[in-house]
Write a protein that holds these residues in place. Structure first.
Motif, PDB file in Angstrom:
ATOM      1  N   UNK A 155       0.795  -1.222   0.000  1.00 17.63           N
ATOM      2  CA  UNK A 155       0.000   0.000   0.000  1.00 17.63           C
ATOM      3  C   UNK A 155       0.826   1.270   0.000  1.00 17.63           C
ATOM      4  N   UNK A 156       2.111   1.136  -0.347  1.00 16.56           N
ATOM      5  CA  UNK A 156       3.025   2.287  -0.356  1.00 16.56           C
ATOM      6  C   UNK A 156       3.510   2.603  -1.774  1.00 16.56           C
ATOM      7  N   UNK A 157       2.721   2.193  -2.749  1.00 16.05           N
ATOM      8  CA  UNK A 157       3.135   2.351  -4.142  1.00 16.05           C
ATOM      9  C   UNK A 157       3.333   3.787  -4.563  1.00 16.05           C
ATOM     10  N   UNK A 158       2.530   4.717  -4.024  1.00 16.15           N
ATOM     11  CA  UNK A 158       2.668   6.124  -4.411  1.00 16.15           C
ATOM     12  C   UNK A 158       4.011   6.687  -3.957  1.00 16.15           C
ATOM     13  N   UNK A 159       4.499   6.241  -2.802  1.00 18.26           N
ATOM     14  CA  UNK A 159       5.793   6.709  -2.289  1.00 18.26           C
ATOM     15  C   UNK A 159       6.930   6.258  -3.202  1.00 18.26           C
ATOM     16  N   UNK A 160       6.974   4.966  -3.507  1.00 14.63           N
ATOM     17  CA  UNK A 160       8.050   4.452  -4.368  1.00 14.63           C
ATOM     18  C   UNK A 160       7.909   4.960  -5.798  1.00 14.63           C
ATOM     19  N   UNK A 161       6.682   5.137  -6.255  1.00 19.05           N
ATOM     20  CA  UNK A 161       6.452   5.643  -7.615  1.00 19.05           C
ATOM     21  C   UNK A 161       6.983   7.060  -7.775  1.00 19.05           C
ATOM     22  N   UNK A 162       6.733   7.906  -6.792  1.00 19.69           N
ATOM     23  CA  UNK A 162       7.224   9.286  -6.868  1.00 19.69           C
ATOM     24  C   UNK A 162       8.747   9.342  -6.886  1.00 19.69           C
ATOM     25  N   UNK A 163       9.384   8.478  -6.116  1.00 18.81           N
ATOM     26  CA  UNK A 163      10.846   8.425  -6.138  1.00 18.81           C
ATOM     27  C   UNK A 163      11.354   7.986  -7.512  1.00 18.81           C
ATOM     28  N   UNK A 164      10.704   6.984  -8.102  1.00 17.97           N
ATOM     29  CA  UNK A 164      11.112   6.504  -9.422  1.00 17.97           C
ATOM     30  C   UNK A 164      10.915   7.575 -10.487  1.00 17.97           C
TER      31      UNK A 164
END
Length: 476
Positions: A257-266
């Motif tokens: 459920x932390x996909x938005x965090x890792x996506x923004x970093x990518x």
């Protein structure tokens, strides 16, 4: 057993270190052929892991493995002719390390355990370092040290990231094996703070090996100083292995459920990589360094697409395949140019279409392909990523993405046209165009064209199985 996929090149690599030159060259090509055959068997599900606690057949891993094995076969054929022309020093070491490099990269693709993946990625650094230093020049020594030191620091940070991921298990009182399969199954129960904290170290650590800016500083030197077959492997295969580490942890973040965090970093690292690459490509005096910065750009494109998700994620996986084919072809073509003109400087290369016409065709076609123009596959992958960015509402990011592409294509176009059509009146070609140094780039280019118009169902389904876990789609 599926472990034979990486044990085969590792064993033959060790043996090749002690073989006479001619026999070693034969072992290189034969091993490449056998490795591709075994990879296809693994792809078809005919091989099962003996050590299931450490290795497995993830769809993203099998995709990277097949791409690596395919390009290695043609790089090996090229390398045999290349070595014959250059009278390379320590050729048995070069051949042995090429095979060990293939073995460690195959191990990365099959690793399911967090620490085994880390060990395998670190091993790729150790066995590929001699490939960069093989010419034993002062610049090669400097490039090798930068490669080893910077990547080792990055890998150490990735290990720290793995530690924080395990800490997220301890805090949540979860006791499962340290495999991605097991962690994905309990991802929602992992402690979100330590998991997010760990991913920061993961993307910096593995992102260093992947060539993402600003951790990219080792890459231009290493890819420029290495012999062309090694450069092709570094750009076409090694960077994918590092991406695989980032992707597996991004999948874990998404399931937690932390996909938005890792996506923004990518997305952030992807755009920075593209902008940095575009700046350094402009008026780049060394054509191999130009290709190296292009690799940084394309890793940024892949990271950006994965971060956007949706149809852009599908485009990112397509981009990975076609970038490997096209960039390997370009580095092999650049090897022919270096042999013919005796220099990596753009200013000392001219009239390529007159003096090395077959290489000129593959070099120009590779430029067209890597620029994202039809009929090559990057045209489709970049369109998917752009559509996905606009569809997801990342309008500013999409504009920066497109502007970076335009900047990079303009910079490369000036260099490639100067080399192909400008000057060269007084040039004396040192080495001509041999069949096994012309054929491999053409085959790799043809593979990109074929996969652009016809994607086999097996490859398509593997991509779908990879992206469906984190919400990827092919529907615009």
């Amino acid at each position: 057993m599926i472990e034979f996929i990486f044990l085969l090149p590792m064993m033959t690599g060790i043996i090749a270190l002690f073989l006479p030159v001619n026999l070693g060259r034969g072992v290189l090509v034969v091993t490449a052929l056998l490795h591709l055959q075994v990879c296809v068997m693994g792809w078809m599900g005919k091989l099962e892991p003996i050590f299931g606690a450490f290795f497995g057949r993830s769809p993203e891993g099998m995709l990277v493995l097949l791409v690596t094995s395919f390009i290695f076969l043609f790089i090996a054929m090229y390398a045999v002719s290349y070595m014959a022309e250059t009278s390379m020093q320590s050729e048995p070491i070069f051949i042995g390390c090429m095979l060990l490099f293939l073995g460690t990269m195959s191990m990365v693709a099959l690793a399911d355990h967090l620490i085994v993946l880390w060990i395998a990625i670190e091993a790729t650094t150790l066995v590929s370092a001699p490939l960069i230093f093989i010419n034993r020049s002062k610049r090669a020594l400097e490039a090798t040290w930068k490669y080893v030191l910077i990547c080792s620091v990055g890998i150490a940070l990735a290990l720290l990231g793995c530690f924080f991921v395990t800490l997220s298990m301890d805090v949540a009182a979860i006791n499962v094996p340290l495999t991605f399969t097991s962690l994905n199954a309990v991802a929602e129960r992992l402690d979100p703070f330590w998991l997010s904290f760990g991913f920061i170290f993961i993307i910096i650590g593995y992102g260093t090996k992947m060539g993402l800016a600003p951790m990219h500083t080792w890459l231009p030197d290493a890819h420029s100083e290495a012999p062309s077959p090694a450069s092709a492997l570094l750009s076409g295969a090694l960077l994918n292995c590092a991406f695989l580490g980032v992707y597996k942890f991004h999948t874990l973040m998404h399931l937690a459920g932390l996909g938005s965090f890792s996506s923004n970093l990518l997305i952030g690292f992807g755009l920075v990589s593209m902008v940095v690459a575009g700046i350094f490509i402009l008026r780049q005096p060394d054509y191999k360094r130009m290709l190296a910065y292009s690799s940084i750009e394309n890793m940024g494109i892949i990271a950006f697409g994965v971060g956007i998700g949706g149809i852009a994620l599908y485009g990112a996986l397509l981009h990975l395949i076609h970038h490997s084919l096209l960039k390997s072809s370009l580095f092999l073509s650049s090897g022919n140019i270096l042999l013919g003109f005796g220099s990596k400087l753009v200013a000392l290369v001219g009239g390529l279409t007159r003096f090395l016409p077959k290489t000129a065709v593959s070099f120009l076609a590779g430029f067209v392909g890597i620029s994202g123009l039809p009929p090559f596959g990057l045209f489709i992958s970049e369109l998917c990523i752009i559509f996905g960015a606009f569809q997801a509402g990342h309008y500013l990011a999409a504009i920066v993405f497109i502007a970076s592409l335009v900047l990079i294509v303009a910079g490369m176009a000036q260099i490639v046209t100067d080399m192909s059509f400008g000057g060269g009146d007084q040039v004396e070609i040192l080495v001509g165009e041999g069949f096994f140094r012309v054929m491999p780039p053409y085959v790799l280019l043809a593979a990109s064209i074929i996969l652009c118009v016809w994607l086999p169902d097996e490859i398509y389904q593997t991509i779908i199985n990879t992206i469906s876990v984190i919400g990827g789609t092919i529907h615009g």
